[in-house]
Design a protein around this motif. Structure first.
Motif, mmCIF file in Angstrom:
data_model
loop_
_atom_site.group_PDB
_atom_site.id
_atom_site.type_symbol
_atom_site.label_atom_id
_atom_site.label_comp_id
_atom_site.label_asym_id
_atom_site.label_seq_id
_atom_site.Cartn_x
_atom_site.Cartn_y
_atom_site.Cartn_z
ATOM 1 N N SER A 32 0.838 -1.197 0.000
ATOM 2 C CA SER A 32 0.000 0.000 0.000
ATOM 3 C C SER A 32 0.873 1.247 0.000
ATOM 4 O O SER A 32 2.071 1.197 0.335
ATOM 5 C CB SER A 32 -0.897 0.000 1.240
ATOM 6 O OG SER A 32 -1.704 -1.156 1.272
ATOM 7 N N PRO A 33 0.315 2.395 -0.364
ATOM 8 C CA PRO A 33 1.099 3.636 -0.351
ATOM 9 C C PRO A 33 1.546 3.995 1.056
ATOM 10 O O PRO A 33 0.938 3.605 2.058
ATOM 11 C CB PRO A 33 0.128 4.678 -0.913
ATOM 12 C CG PRO A 33 -0.933 3.901 -1.615
ATOM 13 C CD PRO A 33 -1.044 2.599 -0.885
ATOM 14 N N SER A 34 2.643 4.734 1.120
ATOM 15 C CA SER A 34 3.112 5.327 2.369
ATOM 16 C C SER A 34 2.901 6.829 2.290
ATOM 17 O O SER A 34 2.726 7.401 1.206
ATOM 18 C CB SER A 34 4.588 5.008 2.596
ATOM 19 O OG SER A 34 4.800 3.626 2.700
ATOM 20 N N PHE A 35 2.940 7.479 3.454
ATOM 21 C CA PHE A 35 2.660 8.908 3.503
ATOM 22 C C PHE A 35 3.746 9.609 4.318
ATOM 23 O O PHE A 35 4.265 9.058 5.295
ATOM 24 C CB PHE A 35 1.284 9.180 4.111
ATOM 25 C CG PHE A 35 0.157 8.590 3.316
ATOM 26 C CD1 PHE A 35 -0.431 9.315 2.296
ATOM 27 C CD2 PHE A 35 -0.297 7.304 3.580
ATOM 28 C CE1 PHE A 35 -1.482 8.770 1.557
ATOM 29 C CE2 PHE A 35 -1.332 6.750 2.853
ATOM 30 C CZ PHE A 35 -1.925 7.482 1.831
ATOM 31 N N ILE A 36 4.082 10.808 3.883
ATOM 32 C CA ILE A 36 5.032 11.660 4.596
ATOM 33 C C ILE A 36 4.295 12.924 5.010
ATOM 34 O O ILE A 36 3.748 13.646 4.167
ATOM 35 C CB ILE A 36 6.236 12.025 3.706
ATOM 36 C CG1 ILE A 36 6.994 10.762 3.297
ATOM 37 C CG2 ILE A 36 7.166 12.998 4.432
ATOM 38 C CD1 ILE A 36 8.123 11.026 2.315
ATOM 39 N N PHE B 282 -4.909 0.627 5.000
ATOM 40 C CA PHE B 282 -5.206 1.570 3.917
ATOM 41 C C PHE B 282 -6.601 1.327 3.340
ATOM 42 O O PHE B 282 -7.330 2.270 3.034
ATOM 43 C CB PHE B 282 -4.146 1.442 2.834
ATOM 44 C CG PHE B 282 -4.316 2.407 1.703
ATOM 45 C CD1 PHE B 282 -4.068 3.767 1.881
ATOM 46 C CD2 PHE B 282 -4.755 1.967 0.463
ATOM 47 C CE1 PHE B 282 -4.230 4.654 0.837
ATOM 48 C CE2 PHE B 282 -4.913 2.861 -0.588
ATOM 49 C CZ PHE B 282 -4.654 4.202 -0.411
ATOM 50 N N GLU B 283 -6.987 0.075 3.180
ATOM 51 C CA GLU B 283 -8.280 -0.250 2.585
ATOM 52 C C GLU B 283 -9.288 -0.710 3.633
ATOM 53 O O GLU B 283 -10.301 -1.344 3.293
ATOM 54 C CB GLU B 283 -8.093 -1.349 1.545
ATOM 55 C CG GLU B 283 -7.138 -0.957 0.428
ATOM 56 C CD GLU B 283 -6.836 -2.116 -0.509
ATOM 57 O OE1 GLU B 283 -7.333 -3.230 -0.228
ATOM 58 O OE2 GLU B 283 -6.117 -1.906 -1.501
ATOM 59 N N ALA C 32 -13.948 3.487 11.717
ATOM 60 C CA ALA C 32 -14.608 3.611 10.421
ATOM 61 C C ALA C 32 -15.136 2.281 9.920
ATOM 62 O O ALA C 32 -16.014 2.242 9.043
ATOM 63 C CB ALA C 32 -13.638 4.214 9.396
ATOM 64 N N SER C 33 -14.629 1.184 10.434
ATOM 65 C CA SER C 33 -15.100 -0.160 10.039
ATOM 66 C C SER C 33 -16.123 -0.700 11.028
ATOM 67 O O SER C 33 -16.332 -1.927 11.094
ATOM 68 C CB SER C 33 -13.916 -1.115 9.950
ATOM 69 O OG SER C 33 -12.961 -0.659 9.023
ATOM 70 N N SER C 34 -16.728 0.171 11.813
ATOM 71 C CA SER C 34 -17.763 -0.199 12.795
ATOM 72 C C SER C 34 -17.222 -1.156 13.843
ATOM 73 O O SER C 34 -17.911 -2.085 14.290
ATOM 74 C CB SER C 34 -18.974 -0.824 12.079
ATOM 75 O OG SER C 34 -19.516 0.072 11.133
ATOM 76 N N ASN D 268 -12.721 6.782 -1.845
ATOM 77 C CA ASN D 268 -11.340 7.159 -2.182
ATOM 78 C C ASN D 268 -10.483 7.028 -0.915
ATOM 79 O O ASN D 268 -10.483 7.911 -0.056
ATOM 80 C CB ASN D 268 -11.288 8.595 -2.714
ATOM 81 C CG ASN D 268 -9.939 8.906 -3.355
ATOM 82 O OD1 ASN D 268 -8.902 8.412 -2.898
ATOM 83 N ND2 ASN D 268 -9.967 9.718 -4.402
ATOM 84 N N HIS D 269 -9.809 5.892 -0.803
ATOM 85 C CA HIS D 269 -9.040 5.627 0.409
ATOM 86 C C HIS D 269 -7.871 6.598 0.564
ATOM 87 O O HIS D 269 -7.503 6.965 1.696
ATOM 88 C CB HIS D 269 -8.510 4.187 0.385
ATOM 89 C CG HIS D 269 -9.587 3.157 0.422
ATOM 90 N ND1 HIS D 269 -10.255 2.816 1.576
ATOM 91 C CD2 HIS D 269 -10.129 2.393 -0.566
ATOM 92 C CE1 HIS D 269 -11.145 1.878 1.320
ATOM 93 N NE2 HIS D 269 -11.098 1.599 0.020
#
Length: 825
Positions: free
Chosen positions: A701-705, A750-751, A789-791, A758-759
């Protein structure tokens, strides 16, 4: 014109002088080789030693040296025993016939007894002292009985003492004789061997008792010369020891020499103390000792002869060639010459080792080149050779029995070949039945057209299988070539590291040692292994500080000022040396540090997650963060992802490039099993010197900075590990800054929210809304948001790793060392 002529004459004279010096040097080397050959290999040195020991007496009556010497020579160098026999008899004849008879009888008896002894004992060296004791005792009693009748109690006791001395001297000569008669290289003298050698030399000197030159005693001159040599070469300890041993043996031989023990011991002490003044200083020490001790010998009347004897010994010492003293010094531990000799030996071993490693590196490189120079084309279309093989097989099954064979393949070869080749390409592509024109032309041309097409369609499967196999071989060869090239590069770097000269740091070690000593810090030793900027490596031994932290608070700040770079304590081992000192390693402080936080959860709240993560600090100044997600969930997926990270860690720690490491892991996982088991890998390699980061995202999955209020995404489209054997990885580079947050996550995070369309946008918004920069808090908050968010359900394994880049600020300010701050750089 005259100036030119003078210059030419001067140059000619200089050339002739150089030629003369070269001829003289060659002549001296030749003389040295001949001297060594005659005295050591031929054994003529044994003649001199045997002659002196044959006339060496203890208390003017006892002769304990001859038989032990002969037995030792017979046991160590049997081929030279004849020379020793002649020399000992010749030396004893200079004393008396009775003495010569005893020496001859004792040695002859040994030769007879040895024939009996070797039947029961294989090794003569083990029983030699006992044989000498028995022979010396029995032979002396027999001779006394033959000349004087029954031995008295006094004669029996003296005979027993002589036999005991022979027993001890045999043990000593067995150690000392090889040192004088066998050339050995790279050998140091142990303390026992050195004392044994001195005893042998002093025993030889007792053979000179009674020799005088103008009423000057030869044994006094030679004994003082011997002490001067050892004091100058090895210092006060060895010099004093040689003086005591030599003086003791001379005093046993002649009671009048008892005061010589004090003189020689004091001369060895002063000579060693004054050795810094070269030969003159050591000789001056002998003269001072003679003045102070010589006056207490036999009165003031003997002071002048004693001083003359010392002056002659000093003159003989000053005339001794420097090469001789250096040769002796090479065998005595603790001397500069011995240290240099050992360093040369270690340097030679190091160079040989580096050369061997470099040779292995070239072997691996050659193997890599041989695999990379694949004879198979990278374009996997039909090549001419494979087409020929295929068509030949088809022809054998169809055309061999055809009546038009001669016409088709002899007169119309090109046309037949082109038709069959075109049909083969169409069959391989599965388009032959759609090419009606080609079928019509072929059926008109060939009388067995349908049969040829039928066999060609059946055999094309084998052709395609061969083509696939060739492709796999090519891919495997390419992968092996890359791995071999990586190993070759690591070995080449290791060879260069071995050959780095550590001797160049002696000056800096001395300067650092003096700076710390002047500051009041006690230091055992300083060893510098590297002064490379950013990679400084220094090791010290210091007294145990009882937990006060002197290394971190005092020594490291001083080193930082001396070397102009922030130095920190890398490793500290307390009281590891026998004297209670601690071993401390200092190194360069990295410009950046990484603080991490982790949050993870298994699917459905289970105990075993299919995700694995790892934070690895490599020795190359890099920090690696990795997340691997095994296919599926549970223990099997966990084992797969954990195996991926374990292999990655082992390979990266060897220094192999990360791209080669990933390809190696991919090859191992793809070849290890036939099951459909794949793993993703998210790897970030952070350089701690400049924060430059490489990202390798393999199916992850993507990483974030997060930098302030900005959030950047890092992603690439690589397939997971283990799906295909041939894989090219896309690497993403990014320059991080102090304060940046690097957020890496598995696809379960991520998903995770299923209702989110739009994740990427959702995750960026959640990261931007974070009110904290603490890595652990960030990881916990992101995990909490995804689960909310996933209950409250955990639909997949989830892992979040957060790293914050920070400037590495030292805890302590530098302490100035003004005198040496610039010198040690």
């Amino acid at each position: 014109m005259e100036r030119i002529e003078r210059r030419i004459v001067s140059q000619i004279s200089e050339v002739r002088l150089n030629e003369t010096q070269a001829v003289f040097s060659r002549w001296m080397r030749h003389v040295k080789v001949r001297f060594a050959h005659l005295f050591i290999h031929k054994g003529f040195m044994l003649l001199a030693i045997g002659f002196l020991l044959g006339r060496a007496l203890i208390l003017s009556k006892l002769l304990p040296f001859a038989l032990p010497f002969f037995v030792s020579v017979y046991a160590m160098r049997r081929d030279k025993a004849g020379l020793a026999f002649i020399a000992l008899v010749a030396g004893s004849l200079t004393i008396s016939f009775e003495t010569a008879l005893f020496v001859f009888a004792a040695m002859f008896s040994f030769l007879l007894l040895n024939q009996f002894v070797k039947k029961f004992f294989d090794d003569l060296l083990k029983v030699a002292p006992f044989v000498v004791f028995c022979l010396s005792l029995s032979t002396k009693l027999a001779i006394v009985y033959f000349f004087s009748g029954t031995p008295t109690m006094y004669e029996s006791v003296m005979t027993l003492i002589e036999a005991g001395l022979g027993f001890v001297l045999t043990l000593i000569f067995l150690q000392s004789i090889p040192l004088l008669t066998v050339q050995k290289h790279k050998q140091s003298l142990r303390a026992e061997e050195m004392v044994s050698l001195v005893i042998l030399l002093a025993s030889m000197l007792t053979g000179t008792i009674g020799w005088e030159i103008s009423q000057l005693s030869v044994e006094h001159i030679l004994s003082r010369y011997l002490v001067l040599v050892f004091a100058f070469v090895a210092g006060t300890t060895v010099g004093s020891t040689v003086g005591v041993v030599t003086g003791l043996i001379l005093s046993l031989a002649n009671v009048d020499n008892l005061y010589q023990m004090s003189l020689l011991a004091f001369a060895g002490l002063l000579g060693g103390l004054l050795k810094e003044g070269k030969k003159i200083g050591a000789a001056f020490g002998l003269l001072i000792a003679t003045l102070l001790i010589g006056l207490y010998g036999n009165g003031k009347t003997d002071a002048i002869p004693t001083m003359i004897e010392s002056c002659l010994a000093a003159a003989l010492f000053l005339l001794t060639p420097r090469s001789w003293t250096e040769t002796v010094a090479k065998y005595i531990p603790g001397t500069v010459e011995y240290t240099n000799e050992q360093q040369q030996y270690v340097r030679k071993i190091r160079d040989v080792t580096a050369q061997r490693v470099s040779q292995f590196s070239r072997v691996f490189q050659a193997l890599a080149n041989s695999f990379s120079n694949d004879r198979f084309s990278s374009n996997y279309k039909c090549d001419e050779k494979e087409i020929d093989y295929f068509l030949s097989d088809i022809t054998e099954k169809t055309c061999q029995t055809c009546f038009k064979k001669e016409q088709c393949w002899s007169h119309q070869f090109d046309t037949t070949y082109e038709y069959m080749k075109q049909m083969m390409v169409e069959v391989d592509a599965g388009k032959l039945l759609q090419n009606h024109q080609l079928l019509r032309e072929w059926n008109r041309y060939c009388v067995k057209g349908k049969k040829v097409i039928s066999i060609m369609e059946k055999d094309v499967a084998n052709y395609q299988a061969n083509k696939k196999l060739r492709k796999q071989i090519h891919e495997s060869r390419k992968l092996v070539a890359e791995q071999l090239m990586g190993v070759s590069q690591v070995m080449e770097d290791f060879a260069k590291e071995i050959q780095r000269e550590r001797e160049n740091h002696y000056l800096q070690e001395e300067q650092i040692f003096r700076a710390l000593q002047d500051f009041g810090i006690e230091i055992g030793h300083v060893d510098i292994y590297s002064l490379e900027k950013g990679n400084i490596d220094i090791e010290m031994s210091i007294p145990y500080c009882e937990g006060r932290g002197e290394c971190e608070k005092l020594i490291a700040p001083m080193l930082s000022d001396i070397l102009g770079e922030t130095i920190v304590v890398k490793r500290e081992e307390c009281a590891v040396y026998p004297n209670g000192y601690c071993c401390v390693a200092f190194g360069s402080m990295k410009a950046f540090v990484v603080e991490t936080g982790v949050a993870f959860a298994a699917k459905g709240g289970g105990f075993v997650s299919g995700d694995s993560y790892s934070m690895i600090e490599l020795g190359t100044g890099k920090y690696a963060i990795a997340i691997s997600d095994g296919m599926g969930n549970g223990e099997r997926a966990h084992n797969e992802s954990n195996e991926t990270l374990r292999l990655l860690q082992k390979i990266l720690q060897t220094g192999i490039d990360e791209t080669v490491a990933i390809k190696s892991i991919n090859s191992i996982l793809s070849l290890r099993t036939t099951d459909e088991i794949f793993s993703t890998l998210d790897l970030a390699m952070i350089d701690l010197q400049n924060a430059f980061t490489k990202f390798l995202k393999i199916g992850s999955s993507p990483s974030f900075i997060k930098r302030g209020n900005n959030v950047m995404k890092i992603e690439s489209g690589n397939l997971p590990i283990g799906i295909i054997k041939e894989i090219e990885f896309e690497m993403v580079n990014e320059q991080l800054k102090a304060g940046d947050l690097l957020i890496m996550m598995s696809d379960g995070v991520f998903e995770g929210p299923s209702h989110v369309e739009n994740h990427e946008v959702w995750m960026k918004r959640k990261i931007k809304e974070l009110q904290t920069n603490n890595p652990q808090e960030v990881a916990d908050l992101i995990m909490e948001e995804v689960i909310r968010a996933s209950s409250g359900k955990i639909e997949d394994d989830m892992t979040v790793v957060v790293a914050q880049i920070k400037h590495n600020t030292p805890k302590w300010a530098t302490i100035p060392a003004y005198m040496y701050a610039k010198k040690a750089q």
